[in-house]
Structures are given as structure tokens and as C-alpha cells.
Design a protein around this motif. Structure first.
Motif, mmCIF file in Angstrom:
data_model
loop_
_atom_site.group_PDB
_atom_site.id
_atom_site.type_symbol
_atom_site.label_atom_id
_atom_site.label_comp_id
_atom_site.label_asym_id
_atom_site.label_seq_id
_atom_site.Cartn_x
_atom_site.Cartn_y
_atom_site.Cartn_z
ATOM 1 N N LYS A 1 58.323 -39.391 -16.150
ATOM 2 C CA LYS A 1 59.484 -39.390 -15.254
ATOM 3 C C LYS A 1 59.603 -38.054 -14.525
ATOM 4 O O LYS A 1 59.936 -38.011 -13.335
ATOM 5 N N ILE A 2 59.329 -36.959 -15.231
ATOM 6 C CA ILE A 2 59.358 -35.627 -14.609
ATOM 7 C C ILE A 2 58.275 -35.511 -13.545
ATOM 8 O O ILE A 2 58.514 -35.023 -12.432
ATOM 9 N N LEU A 3 57.078 -35.986 -13.872
ATOM 10 C CA LEU A 3 55.931 -35.780 -12.995
ATOM 11 C C LEU A 3 55.975 -36.636 -11.735
ATOM 12 O O LEU A 3 55.560 -36.186 -10.660
ATOM 13 N N ILE A 4 56.480 -37.861 -11.833
ATOM 14 C CA ILE A 4 56.467 -38.734 -10.646
ATOM 15 C C ILE A 4 57.464 -38.282 -9.573
ATOM 16 O O ILE A 4 57.350 -38.688 -8.429
ATOM 17 N N LYS A 5 58.421 -37.434 -9.955
ATOM 18 C CA LYS A 5 59.347 -36.911 -8.946
ATOM 19 C C LYS A 5 58.621 -36.084 -7.893
ATOM 20 O O LYS A 5 59.091 -35.945 -6.766
ATOM 21 N N GLU A 6 57.448 -35.538 -8.254
ATOM 22 C CA GLU A 6 56.645 -34.759 -7.311
ATOM 23 C C GLU A 6 55.982 -35.645 -6.260
ATOM 24 O O GLU A 6 55.457 -35.141 -5.264
ATOM 25 N N LEU A 7 55.980 -36.934 -6.496
ATOM 26 C CA LEU A 7 55.219 -37.838 -5.633
ATOM 27 C C LEU A 7 56.067 -38.437 -4.515
ATOM 28 O O LEU A 7 55.547 -39.241 -3.714
ATOM 29 N N ARG A 8 57.334 -38.059 -4.443
ATOM 30 C CA ARG A 8 58.178 -38.572 -3.356
ATOM 31 C C ARG A 8 57.603 -38.181 -2.008
ATOM 32 O O ARG A 8 57.167 -37.054 -1.798
#
Length: 284
Positions: free
Chosen positions: A276-283
Motif C-alpha cells: 500500500k505504501i509503495l503503490i502510492k508512488e505509481l500515481r
């Protein structure tokens, strides 16, 4: 009037289903890497999840760069991330997935295929030898292990296996028949060196001082100082291991190899929170 059955069912529904939440956190990651890195014209082709994950681990990208940033950081977000890594490590060690011999762990992650076909080591009067004959069909035994006398290369014990498997080795009658436990251990150690998925261990043991206390070892990242958990400070390697480990957990879940019991839920709770933390970078 509420019954005990009703109450228990509502309690069960109140529990968070981290298996499902992990899958939901994987979907945007999957969509991102398929959109940005799928390539039919590349050599080799990047058209499968496996090939793209390998590409992500071989090249700089937003997902893995975020991991390295959090590993290096000292802010609250970085500390929270390290705490989740520690919890995931402890859960994986307490609840082996899918089983102990084939478990997913920060101690046993494999990043690339081991290309060794033979391996031997000489100890005392004996040579321990292992060979993988990959040219033979899979329907035949292709793994051959021997204990030989060093003085004349006489074979004392021979074990033949269909595949690289500690379980198959341990249950093989020819291996069981080896009388000396020390010889069995050394032959097993030799077998480990030719594992096609030879693991990488990023966990570093703490230093023990003269007074018996533990301290941080050299060239390490503090993951959990209270419990003396340290990773190597090779940030690039650790980031690759985290990507691979999350992917391995995804595969066990998606391929139905995991028994979704409550005991394993803690593993996927922490994997979900990390993802969940890491996918925020993919916006976009």
C-alpha cells in the motif's frame, strides 16, 4: 433475539480480510508495470509477470527507487516501513509459506537461476559430489549425488533424484541408508550449493560484545534494533529482495498454493501494508 451463531458470524465479518486486500493492492502495481514495461519486441520478450518483475529488478524504476529511499530514510515514513519489514520477517519465520522446505523468507529469496551443473567438496578422506544432467528428460532421474573415497574415487554411496528437492532427498532410501550422520549432512550441504534457486540471505547476525550484549554489525541497516534484526546495507540488493518476496507471496496466493488459514493472515497483513505504501508512488 441474536443467537451465538449470528454473533460469531458478525465477528468474523468484522475481521479484515488481508488476503483480499493484498490482491487489491497488487492490481494497480500489475496494471502499472504492464502499461510501462510490457514489450513484445524486446529480447527476451517482456510479456509475462515473471519477465517484467525481473526487468524491474534489473533497472531503476519508481517502485524500487521508493523502497531504497525508505530504507535509507530516517523520517517517520521510513521508520514505519522498516517496522513493517520487521513484522513481515517475524511472521514469515513463525508461519512458513507454503512450507518449511520451500518457505518464502528474507533468508531464502532467490533472485536468479543458479547455473551450476556440478559441485564437489573434499572433507577429510571423502569427496562429496553432486551433478545435474539437464540434458536428460524430466521423466528420468537427473540429479546424482555421490560420496567418494578421495584416495581412489571409489563411490561409497549414490543417490539419484528426479528434481532438486530437500524433501525428496531426505526421503530417498539410498540417502537414508547412509550410516554416518555427518556424511549425510555434508552431502546435503553439497546439494544446497547446486540449488537452481539458490537463495540470497540479506539478514546479518548481530555482533555479540564481550559482556554478552548484542550490537549492530558493520555494513548493515537497522530493521529492528530492539530485537537485533539487521539487513545488509546493500540497498540495491535489499530492494530487489523485497520486490521478489512480495511477488513470491503474490504467486503462492494467486496459484492456489497457499492455505488461507488465520495463522498465515499476519504475513499478508504486513505484505499488504508494505504494498500500500509503495503503490502510492505509481500515481500518474
Amino acid at each position: 433475539m441474536a443467537t451465538n451463531t449470528h454473533i460469531n458470524n458478525w465477528i468474523n465479518r468484522a475481521e479484515l480480510d488481508y488476503y483480499t486486500m493484498f490482491i487489491k493492492s497488487w492490481i494497480p502495481f500489475n496494471a502499472w508495470y504492464m502499461k510501462d514495461f510490457y514489450d513484445e519486441s524486446s529480447t527476451p520478450k517482456r510479456t509475462s509477470d515473471r519477465s517484467i518483475i525481473d526487468f524491474l529488478n534489473a533497472n531503476s524504476n519508481k517502485y524500487r527507487d521508493k523502497i531504497k529511499s525508505l530504507l535509507r530514510g530516517t523520517d517517520v515514513a521510513s521508520k514505519d516501513f522498516l517496522e513493517l519489514l520487521a513484522k513481515l520477517h517475524y511472521e514469515l519465520e513463525s508461519h512458513p509459506i507454503p512450507d518449511y522446505d520451500n518457505r518464502i523468507s528474507f533468508l531464502t529469496v532467490s533472485l536468479s537461476r543458479n547455473t551450476l551443473k556440478t559441485y564437489s567438496q573434499s572433507v577429510g578422506r571423502f569427496t562429496y559430489f553432486v551433478e545435474f544432467q539437464d540434458q536428460l528428460p524430466k521423466t528420468q532421474k537427473r540429479w546424482f549425488l555421490e560420496i567418494q573415497k578421495k584416495v581412489n574415487n571409489q563411490t561409497l554411496n549414490r543417490v539419484e533424484l528426479f528434481e532438486w528437492s530437500l524433501e525428496e532427498l531426505n526421503n530417498d532410501p539410498d540417502f537414508i541408508s547412509i550410516i554416518e550422520q555427518d556424511q549425510k549432512n555434508k552431502l546435503r550441504d553439497t546439494f544446497l550449493n547446486i540449488n537452481p534457486k539458490k537463495p540470497i540471505d540479506v539478514v546479518i547476525k548481530p555482533k555479540r560484545n564481550r559482556n554478552g550484549n548484542f550490537s549492530q554489525p558493520n555494513d548493515s541497516i537497522i530493521i529492528d534494533e530492539t530485537n537485533h534484526l539487521y539487513f545488509t546495507d546493500d540497498y540495491d540488493l535489499v530492494s530487489k529482495v523485497i520486490v521478489q518476496l512480495i511477488y513470491d507471496l503474490r504467486c503462492k496466493l494467486f496459484h492456489g498454493e497457499l492455505d488461507p488459514i488465520e495463522a498465515n493472515l499476519g504475513v499478508y497483513e504486513n505484505a499488504y501494508k508494505i504494498q500500500k505504501i509503495l503503490i502510492k508512488e505509481l500515481r500518474a
